[in-house]
Design a protein around this motif. Structure first.
Motif, PDB file in Angstrom:
ATOM      1  N   THR A 263       0.868  -1.075   0.176  1.00 10.94           N
ATOM      2  CA  THR A 263      -0.016   0.168   0.169  1.00 10.94           C
ATOM      3  C   THR A 263       0.921   1.097  -0.042  1.00 10.94           C
TER       4      THR A 263
ATOM      5  N   LEU B  78       0.009  -8.139  -4.520  1.00 12.43           N
ATOM      6  CA  LEU B  78      -1.121  -7.343  -4.786  1.00 12.43           C
ATOM      7  C   LEU B  78      -0.727  -5.880  -4.590  1.00 12.43           C
ATOM      8  N   LEU B  79      -0.860  -5.317  -5.526  1.00 14.67           N
ATOM      9  CA  LEU B  79      -0.475  -3.628  -5.315  1.00 14.67           C
ATOM     10  C   LEU B  79      -1.812  -2.706  -5.151  1.00 14.67           C
ATOM     11  N   LEU B  80      -1.770  -1.982  -4.060  1.00 15.69           N
ATOM     12  CA  LEU B  80      -3.201  -1.335  -3.754  1.00 15.69           C
ATOM     13  C   LEU B  80      -2.717   0.087  -3.859  1.00 15.69           C
ATOM     14  N   SER B  81      -1.676   0.505  -4.295  1.00 10.39           N
ATOM     15  CA  SER B  81      -1.390   1.932  -4.769  1.00 10.39           C
ATOM     16  C   SER B  81      -0.648   2.195  -5.833  1.00 10.39           C
ATOM     17  N   GLU B  82      -0.754   3.163  -6.340  1.00  7.96           N
ATOM     18  CA  GLU B  82      -0.008   3.653  -7.605  1.00  7.96           C
ATOM     19  C   GLU B  82       1.555   3.963  -7.121  1.00  7.96           C
TER      20      GLU B  82
ATOM     21  N   ARG C 280      -3.562  -6.153  -9.317  1.00  8.56           N
ATOM     22  CA  ARG C 280      -4.304  -5.185  -8.389  1.00  8.56           C
ATOM     23  C   ARG C 280      -5.821  -5.701  -8.073  1.00  8.56           C
TER      24      ARG C 280
ATOM     25  N   ASP D   7     -11.640  -5.453  -9.932  1.00 12.46           N
ATOM     26  CA  ASP D   7     -12.777  -4.478  -9.918  1.00 12.46           C
ATOM     27  C   ASP D   7     -14.136  -5.063  -9.668  1.00 12.46           C
TER      28      ASP D   7
ATOM     29  N   SER E  26      -8.389  -8.324  -0.053  1.00 14.49           N
ATOM     30  CA  SER E  26      -6.971  -8.394   0.388  1.00 14.49           C
ATOM     31  C   SER E  26      -6.570  -9.448   1.550  1.00 14.49           C
TER      32      SER E  26
END
Ligand code: ATP
Ligand code: MG
Lengths: 255, 443
Positions: B325, B354-358, B385, B388, B409
């Motif tokens: 994150t 898992l990428l939760l932020s740019e 990510r 959706d 997550s």
């Protein structure tokens, strides 16, 4: 309960809904039919708040509120329920956990006390009987490895647990065998009261033998081109959509 | 402080440390300490030019001055202070370490099960009885791992744990390392030596905790020997203060038909490096490495694992998962070495993120060094990510976006927890993980 006025929506820059008008009152069941790609699921998605649909014109009033302003979760808490045409699988999240989280989120929204595991289990087992689902489905991850028909039953189970005011059932009958169709339709009928309403999207008259609609609408190219009573569905079954496609440029009849 | 100045300050600290050893300074272990210090000074701190450290800049660590941790006064209050941070594992026996010092009087030593021996490391060293020649004190290992050399130079605090032949220890042993809030940053070099004899079975839970915001440096070395046909579950929960530095090297040697399982849960630390070096040294040995890391804020977490298949017919399974994150940085290196002799090796490795932020970043790299020809080796890495469709599905049922993200997550991370074969521990970890994820979705 629901009033859709001149609704236009697009996805990926493509205009899909091109001026939908529809009024649903408490106690009513509406069926929406129409060719593939005409925008039925898009309409359902817009009502549920799917982000990828961009509303470009029109408005939707739901029980006096501007529905389009609400977050998807708030819409659900306010009683809007969408049974998905293609329910997604969520590995790692058990059905019980999911159902309980959903029910408690809705209860919390209304300032009601949350269910503990014990009371919740009693409730959900009761509701499972309604759709004749085996309790073993509770421990499985949400929809993961479920057959097409099992996924659809699981949607109706969620509906039964959440007890919505406005249910939008998107092709809940597709993929169901004859017995399952009867069971699911039965469940929907039992949940139907004079206070709530349902919008049923389907391709087949068959379902409407079980869930008898008050109104049938034909959606073509993003507009409702014809509305009528349950006999309209019978007529469509015999004659297909070609004859309605020809009248799509005419002003749609208001219900 | 430059790297050179930092090395110099450790040398000065060593001179002071030596003076406290009195008679012990003539021991053979102390000779090893001196060699280790020389080795450390010669190798120096790793830089980004070192392949093994390519993604981890140590400047924040080498730029901080650390005093040597001092022996804390044992008190019941200290114990409850430490316990407040700890996972509650109902059936576990606790060994308490504060600022790297083992505190026997605050530990559950009275009720140790038969077949398990716990010894305070200073006592072992006074007798000059630490088996020299274990993986962590090997000259090559120390040359290649300067932090291990540094730990060896300062080794005094810690424990040895021995599990006798055929002993089946059911109660997990909870090694709780608590670091106190201190006015000035301090460094501890704890050493844990675990020797599990043939046919024995046991579980160790190593947990690191500290007060939020406390700045300290834990330079940890654990040395595990898994005997023939023995089964060892080694769980590590790294939940340090988010301002702390934690560099750990875990060496494991697995004998014939032995099974070593390392489960890692990484939550804390400003700068974290967790290295595992496992050698499958006897035929039929098996090694499991599962891990999950969930950095938040600006935390940097580097995981470096080496599985060395030294002999034929061994298996290894590795699954590491990361949830990143904010502006966090994650690193995963999974090295699998298959020696020329090690035919019929079966090695599997996966790293999923898992990428939760740019603004979060992950560097993941499998490294296979295969010198045998009849082997099965699979590896895979993914970076994704939140889905959706899944997110919307949950939202459409009334679950708000933050909670929906948290549920998804958690689902991603939870299969690491479900692989821990201790129910009481799984619950405690589940709880902690869920709270940690909640923090990251609240923002
Ligand atoms: N994400 C998307 N990107 C591009 N086009 C889309 C997207 N979603 C829907 N569409 C298009 O919008 C149109 C309407 O789709 P929709 O799913 O609403 O149809 P439908 O009436 O539900 O059809 P069916 O009976 O096959 O379920 C189709 O042409 C479809 O390809
Ligand atoms: Mg559709």
């Amino acid at each position: 309960m629901l009033e859709i006025r001149n609704l236009h929506a697009r996805v990926e820059g493509k205009d899909i809904l091109q001026g939908i008008n529809l009024t649903v009152r408490p106690g009513e069941i509406h069926a929406i039919m129409g060719p593939n790609g005409s925008g039925k699921s898009t309409l359902a998605g817009v009502l549920a708040g799917r982000e990828m649909y961009e509303v470009t014109e029109g408005e939707v009033l739901y029980r006096g509120k501007n529905l389009l302003e609400l977050e998807p979760a708030a819409r659900a808490c306010e009683g809007v329920f969408l049974a998905f045409q293609y329910p997604v699988e969520i590995p790692g999240v058990s059905n019980t956990y999911f159902l309980k989280a959903a029910l408690n989120a809705v209860r919390k929204y209304h300032g009601e006390e949350e269910y503990d595991s014990f009371d919740f289990l009693a409730l959900v087992k009761e509701k499972m009987k309604l759709v004749e689902m085996d309790p073993s489905f509770l421990n499985r991850p949400v929809n993961e490895g479920f057959s097409g028909g099992e996924k659809k039953r699981n949607e109706i189970l969620q509906m039964a647990v959440l007890n919505p005011m406005l249910s939008i059932l998107d092709e809940t009958d597709s993929g169901l065998d004859i017995d399952a169709l009867r069971i699911v339709a039965n469940g929907v009928n039992k949940l139907h009261t004079s206070d709530n309403a349902a919008v049923v999207v389907t391709h087949y008259q068959r379902l409407l033998d079980y869930i008898v609609p008050d109104f049938v609408h034909v959606l073509v190219n993003g507009r409702i081109v014809k509305s009528g009573d349950k006999d309209l569905a019978l007529h469509l079954e015999d004659h297909g959509y070609d004859w309605v496609k020809d009248i799509q440029e005419s002003v749609p009849e208001r219900v | 402080m430059t790297k050179e100045q930092s090395i110099h300050s450790y040398q000065e600290q060593f001179a002071a440390f030596e003076k406290t050893l009195n008679g012990e300074s003539g021991s053979s272990f102390h000779a090893l300490r001196r060699e280790a210090l020389l080795q450390f000074a010669e190798t120096g701190f790793p830089t980004l030019r070192n392949e093994d450290w390519r993604y981890t800049n140590l400047n924040p660590l080498t730029g901080t001055a650390f005093a040597m941790a001092i022996q804390p006064a044992e008190s019941a209050m200290l114990r409850s202070q430490a316990k407040a941070h700890a996972l509650r594992i109902p059936d576990a026996l606790t060994l308490l370490f504060v600022d790297g010092h083992f505190l026997p009087r605050l530990s559950d030593l009275g009720s140790l099960p038969e077949g398990l021996e716990v010894r305070d490391l200073p006592a072992v060293l006074r007798e000059d009885a630490l088996p020299v020649g274990s993986a962590a004190t090997d000259a090559t290992v120390m040359r290649n791992n300067p932090f291990t050399a540094l730990n060896t130079a300062f080794t005094r605090q810690g424990v040895t744990l021995s599990v006798r032949r055929n002993a089946l220890i059911e109660q997990p042993l909870h090694l709780l390392f608590f670091s106190t809030p201190a006015a000035t940053p301090f460094v501890a070099h704890p050493r844990v030596v675990i020797d599990v004899e043939a046919n024995a079975q046991c579980s160790f839970v190593e947990q690191y905790v500290g007060d939020p915001g406390a700045v300290y440096f834990n330079n940890v070395v654990t040395d595990v020997h898994v005997g023939e046909n023995a089964v060892v579950q080694h769980i590590k929960i790294q939940d340090e203060s988010t301002a702390a530095f934690h560099v750990a090297a875990n060496y494991a040697t697995v004998a014939r038909s032995g099974h070593y399982a390392n489960h890692y849960i990484g939550l804390g630390g400003a700068l974290l490096r967790n290295a595992i070096h496992a050698v499958l040294a006897g035929e039929g040995a098996h090694c499991t490495m599962n891990g999950v890391y969930i950095p938040g804020g600006v935390q940097h977490m580097d995981h470096f694992t080496v599985t060395d298949h030294a002999v034929p017919n061994c298996t290894s399974h590795e699954l590491y998962k990361g949830i990143l994150t904010d502006e966090t940085r994650g690193v995963f290196t999974g090295k699998i070495i298959v020696r020329q002799d090690a035919q019929k090796t079966d090695a599997r490795q996966a790293n999923n993120n898992l990428l939760l932020s740019e603004n979060a970043q992950i560097d993941t790299r499998p490294q296979l060094e295969i010198y045998a020809d009849d082997v099965k080796c699979t590896h895979g890495a993914t970076v994704g990510r939140i889905n959706d469709d899944q997110l919307f599905y949950l939202e459409s049922r009334g679950i708000d976006r933050a909670q929906a993200g948290n549920i998804l997550s958690y689902a991603f991370a939870s299969d690491i927890v479900t692989r821990i074969p201790l129910a009481s521990l799984r619950e405690a970890i589940d709880d902690r993980l869920y709270r940690r994820l909640e923090e990251s979705w609240k923002k």
